[in-house]
Motif scaffolding. Structure first.
Motif, mmCIF file in Angstrom:
data_model
loop_
_atom_site.group_PDB
_atom_site.id
_atom_site.type_symbol
_atom_site.label_atom_id
_atom_site.label_comp_id
_atom_site.label_asym_id
_atom_site.label_seq_id
_atom_site.Cartn_x
_atom_site.Cartn_y
_atom_site.Cartn_z
ATOM 1 N N PRO A 132 7.377 11.511 -4.358
ATOM 2 C CA PRO A 132 6.723 11.946 -3.114
ATOM 3 C C PRO A 132 7.338 11.299 -1.872
ATOM 4 O O PRO A 132 7.477 11.945 -0.843
ATOM 5 C CB PRO A 132 5.275 11.496 -3.299
ATOM 6 N N LEU A 133 7.700 10.026 -1.993
ATOM 7 C CA LEU A 133 8.256 9.347 -0.825
ATOM 8 C C LEU A 133 9.694 9.790 -0.553
ATOM 9 O O LEU A 133 10.178 9.661 0.565
ATOM 10 C CB LEU A 133 8.203 7.827 -1.022
ATOM 11 N N PRO A 142 4.751 14.557 2.484
ATOM 12 C CA PRO A 142 3.422 13.983 2.311
ATOM 13 C C PRO A 142 2.881 13.447 3.635
ATOM 14 O O PRO A 142 3.635 12.927 4.444
ATOM 15 C CB PRO A 142 3.663 12.819 1.344
ATOM 16 N N ARG A 143 1.587 13.584 3.831
ATOM 17 C CA ARG A 143 0.967 13.044 5.037
ATOM 18 C C ARG A 143 0.961 11.521 4.919
ATOM 19 O O ARG A 143 1.050 10.963 3.849
ATOM 20 C CB ARG A 143 -0.451 13.574 5.172
ATOM 21 N N GLY A 144 0.881 10.899 6.052
ATOM 22 C CA GLY A 144 0.863 9.435 6.047
ATOM 23 C C GLY A 144 2.243 8.853 6.205
ATOM 24 O O GLY A 144 2.402 7.657 6.400
ATOM 25 N N LEU A 145 3.277 9.709 6.118
ATOM 26 C CA LEU A 145 4.630 9.171 6.273
ATOM 27 C C LEU A 145 5.060 9.251 7.733
ATOM 28 O O LEU A 145 4.666 10.136 8.449
ATOM 29 C CB LEU A 145 5.627 9.960 5.421
ATOM 30 N N LEU A 162 0.868 -1.185 0.000
ATOM 31 C CA LEU A 162 0.000 0.000 0.000
ATOM 32 C C LEU A 162 0.904 1.235 0.000
ATOM 33 O O LEU A 162 1.931 1.249 0.671
ATOM 34 C CB LEU A 162 -0.880 0.022 1.251
ATOM 35 N N PHE A 163 0.500 2.266 -0.744
ATOM 36 C CA PHE A 163 1.316 3.476 -0.793
ATOM 37 C C PHE A 163 1.105 4.262 0.499
ATOM 38 O O PHE A 163 -0.021 4.678 0.785
ATOM 39 C CB PHE A 163 0.959 4.316 -2.016
ATOM 40 N N PRO A 164 2.171 4.485 1.267
ATOM 41 C CA PRO A 164 1.990 5.094 2.589
ATOM 42 C C PRO A 164 1.514 6.545 2.532
ATOM 43 O O PRO A 164 0.918 7.030 3.472
ATOM 44 C CB PRO A 164 3.385 5.008 3.215
ATOM 45 N N HIS A 165 1.769 7.218 1.396
ATOM 46 C CA HIS A 165 1.373 8.626 1.302
ATOM 47 C C HIS A 165 -0.003 8.787 0.662
ATOM 48 O O HIS A 165 -0.460 9.898 0.432
ATOM 49 C CB HIS A 165 2.409 9.432 0.521
ATOM 50 N N PHE A 166 -0.658 7.661 0.358
ATOM 51 C CA PHE A 166 -2.023 7.697 -0.157
ATOM 52 C C PHE A 166 -2.975 7.263 0.957
ATOM 53 O O PHE A 166 -2.640 6.385 1.739
ATOM 54 C CB PHE A 166 -2.185 6.687 -1.314
ATOM 55 N N SER A 196 4.832 -2.911 -6.719
ATOM 56 C CA SER A 196 3.384 -2.966 -6.705
ATOM 57 C C SER A 196 2.797 -1.873 -7.600
ATOM 58 O O SER A 196 1.786 -2.102 -8.260
ATOM 59 C CB SER A 196 2.916 -3.006 -5.260
ATOM 60 N N LEU A 249 7.074 -1.217 -3.063
ATOM 61 C CA LEU A 249 6.080 -0.226 -3.493
ATOM 62 C C LEU A 249 6.220 0.037 -4.985
ATOM 63 O O LEU A 249 5.230 0.177 -5.694
ATOM 64 C CB LEU A 249 6.257 1.078 -2.719
ATOM 65 N N VAL A 289 4.842 7.929 -6.904
ATOM 66 C CA VAL A 289 5.236 7.100 -5.761
ATOM 67 C C VAL A 289 6.649 7.433 -5.284
ATOM 68 O O VAL A 289 6.847 7.832 -4.137
ATOM 69 C CB VAL A 289 5.132 5.601 -6.111
#
Lengths: 384, 253
Positions: B175-176, B250-253, A95-99, B157, B154, B172
């Motif tokens: 951004p990461l 990015p959020r979620g990191l 899963l993409f962590p920033h999505f 995928s 990632l 992908v």
């Protein structure tokens, strides 16, 4: 519409040789994968099962051979658009962590240029399908999910654009056994709804037997040692290699797959009507070599076990003891064995769908059924 | 709209506010103190020629232009090079690129800029060129490291779902890698702010000019103003870059 007979996926002499390696990693593999089935590729580590799977969506380009998807030769098709037609789940889920969850699920629909409304509806539909409340989970990030939830989102993401084919590479590999069992059951239930053609890679033969409609046991260089239904593979392994791979638990595994009706029942049991004459029953028991007699009701349903002593009583409804283990002929041998063990009796009374007595299944028969084919291969392996 | 479940706990955000407010407060205190100090001094004509508001403003603007422009140029060169160096099929350029970057940074900054000026002549452009050569390495290296540390599963995928190589890079991988790349940009920016003071030797009047005047004319107030302003500007820019870094991650990191 392509005819039902066309396999969803056909691999034709598919070969992958890496540069500088003397032997191909995948050597002339040919396989037909029927639509709507779960095909499990199983084999020891390094046998090339993942490589074989990745040849299908051409993450790895084959050195030679052809790939057909739904009758079309896709060996030279544009790999990106090919992959958008094939769902893909890997062990790490990826899963993409920033999505967010919603953005992750929307990945392929977005690539396909669906409009926003359609994507949003589809995301909610899929979240519902995998049992996660859309309003709660839509906006979450992967790191805010448990392992099991991530796995569900991974499957939802792979199904987002409703691809006819899905590739799954050990999707339950990194999950604890209890959650894994639950996810496998959910997965099977889901598959009943969606009827995808799924290529599933695992090294776990138990998982293969549980999930597969068809199992391909792979040896070195992805050579197919046996490609058949789980029942057939367990019942008659094609080679010592397959027998060995199925492993020590094969006997018990086979009990899960064989029905009571597949073994020979003991039909020589003496029976009598429970509302009949006790004296007559005693005569019949004496005439036989048996120690006990089974009393049936008017519809032939087994009621009580009685021995010669019990038959001196006049009220047969209270004589002897009630039958313990009763199984239907469609039950699995495993269930029969379980019934015997829990009721503490050496035999199970087998009935048909209407409940009428069919015969007896004893412990010995189950043992023989569990053991039979295996011993043959054990014997064959002993060097002479 | 998506529900915001990322909302940080109150305590967390309070600490963040403190962190974000600390540096501007410190700089304000330093600035006011500096102003107060200069106001108490009797300035002679020589000092007044350097220490006047329009003049100092020009010095600061010139300084920011030098550092800003050279950083932008470095980003424009080093980020694509860093991306290229991590692409399959072009990875052979990685060592070459790193050697050049290392070379730029190994040479003392003053020497490097002198060399550039000797080759290209005195002027704004030459200084920018020197700064670019000097500060390329952090961005280059961080771009490469940032991209390399992206979890390869990632990428697999993403490709497996049908993203093209370009889509995988832009949606992908980059951004990461943003936090690491931005850390490199921040480092380069600070290097450039610091090194830009040397431009005074080559005819560009940035904040280094004030310091140099202070030394040459033996005027302590001028020296102090120059030194404090150069340091304060570096801290301010570093602080702003940190804020930007946090906002762009990015959020979620």
């Amino acid at each position: 519409m392509t005819s039902q007979a066309t396999p969803m996926i056909r691999l034709d002499e598919l070969t992958k040789t890496y540069r500088g390696q003397p032997h191909p990693a995948v050597d002339r593999v040919s396989m037909d994968m029927p639509r709507g089935e779960i095909i499990v590729l199983v084999g020891p580590s390094g046998c090339g099962k993942t490589t074989t799977m990745e040849l299908i969506n051409r993450l790895i380009e084959p050195t030679s051979g052809r790939i057909y998807l739904d009758g079309d030769d896709v060996t030279r098709a544009d790999p990106d658009s090919l992959r958008r037609r094939i769902g893909y789940v890997i062990q790490q889920i990826g899963l993409f962590p920033h999505f967010t969850v919603a953005e992750n699920i929307a990945t392929v629909p977005k690539l396909l240029g669906w409009d926003k409304k359609k994507i949003g509806d589809r995301v909610d539909e899929l979240l519902d399908m995998v049992g996660m409340d859309p309003s709660e989970f839509r906006g979450r990030y992967p790191k805010q999910l448990s392992g099991g939830q991530r796995q569900r989102i991974g499957v939802a993401r792979a199904m987002a654009a409703d691809p006819p084919v899905m590739l799954m590479d050990e999707p339950f590999g990194a999950i604890d056994p209890i959650t894994r069992d639950r996810l496998q059951n959910e997965f099977l239930r889901l598959q009943q709804q969606v009827q995808k053609t799924i290529v599933f890679v695992t090294h776990d033969i138990d998982e293969a037997i549980k999930l597969g409609d068809r199992i391909a046991i792979l040896g070195e260089r992805s050579q197919i040692a046996q490609y058949d239904t789980p029942a057939n593979i367990l019942a008659s392994p094609a080679s010592p290699y397959v027998a060995d791979f199925i492993g020590a638990g094969a006997s018990l595994k086979r009990l899960h797959l064989s029905q009571v009706s597949s073994v020979e029942l003991d039909t020589g049991c003496v029976t009598a009507r429970i509302d009949g004459d006790a004296e007559q029953a005693r005569e019949r028991l004496r005439a036989s070599e048996r120690a006990a007699l089974l009393l049936l009701d008017a519809d032939g349903r087994p009621q009580r076990w009685v021995d010669a002593g019990d038959l001196s009583s006049t009220d047969l409804f209270k004589a002897g003891e009630p039958v313990g283990a009763v199984v239907e002929s469609t039950s699995t041998l495993s269930e029969a064995l379980n019934a015997m063990l829990t009721s503490n009796s050496g035999v199970a009374v087998v009935i048909d769908r209407s409940g009428a007595f069919q015969g007896l299944l004893d412990f010995e028969t189950v043992m023989v059924a569990a053991r039979s084919e295996r011993d043959f291969y054990r014997a064959a392996k002993v060097p002479s | 709209m998506a529900v915001d479940v990322m909302a940080a706990p109150v305590e967390h955000s309070r600490r963040r506010v403190l962190r974000w407010l600390g540096m501007p407060l410190l700089l304000a205190v330093v600035g006011i103190s500096l102003y107060a100090y200069v106001s108490t001094q009797e300035l002679d004509t020589i000092e007044r020629r350097v220490l006047n508001a329009p003049g100092l403003t020009d010095r600061v603007i010139e300084h920011l232009q030098l550092a800003g422009l050279s950083t932008l140029v470095v980003i424009a060169i080093a980020v694509p090079l860093g991306i290229l160096a991590t692409r399959r099929g072009a990875r052979f350029v990685a060592p070459v690129v790193l050697i050049l970057g290392n070379l730029g940074q190994a040479i003392p900054s003053l020497g490097l800029i002198t060399l550039v000026v000797l080759l290209a002549g005195v002027g704004f452009k030459s200084i920018v060129f020197g700064l670019v050569a000097y500060s390329a390495l952090p961005i280059l290296r961080n771009t490469m490291v940032g991209l390399q540390q992206v979890d390869q599963t990632l990428v697999k995928s993403a490709r497996g779902m049908g993203m093209s190589a370009w889509q995988t890079l832009t949606r992908v991988e980059l951004p990461l890698a943003v936090p690491v790349i931005l850390a490199g940009v921040r480092t380069a920016l600070i290097i450039n702010i610091g090194t830009a003071t040397l431009s005074t030797f080559f005819g560009v009047q940035a904040l280094g000019y004030v310091i140099f005047q202070g030394i040459q004319l033996d005027r302590t107030p001028v020296l102090i103003v120059g030194a404090v302003m150069a340091s304060g500007l570096a801290l301010l820019v570093d602080y702003l870059a940190g804020v930007v870094e946090e906002l762009l991650t990015p959020r979620g990191l």
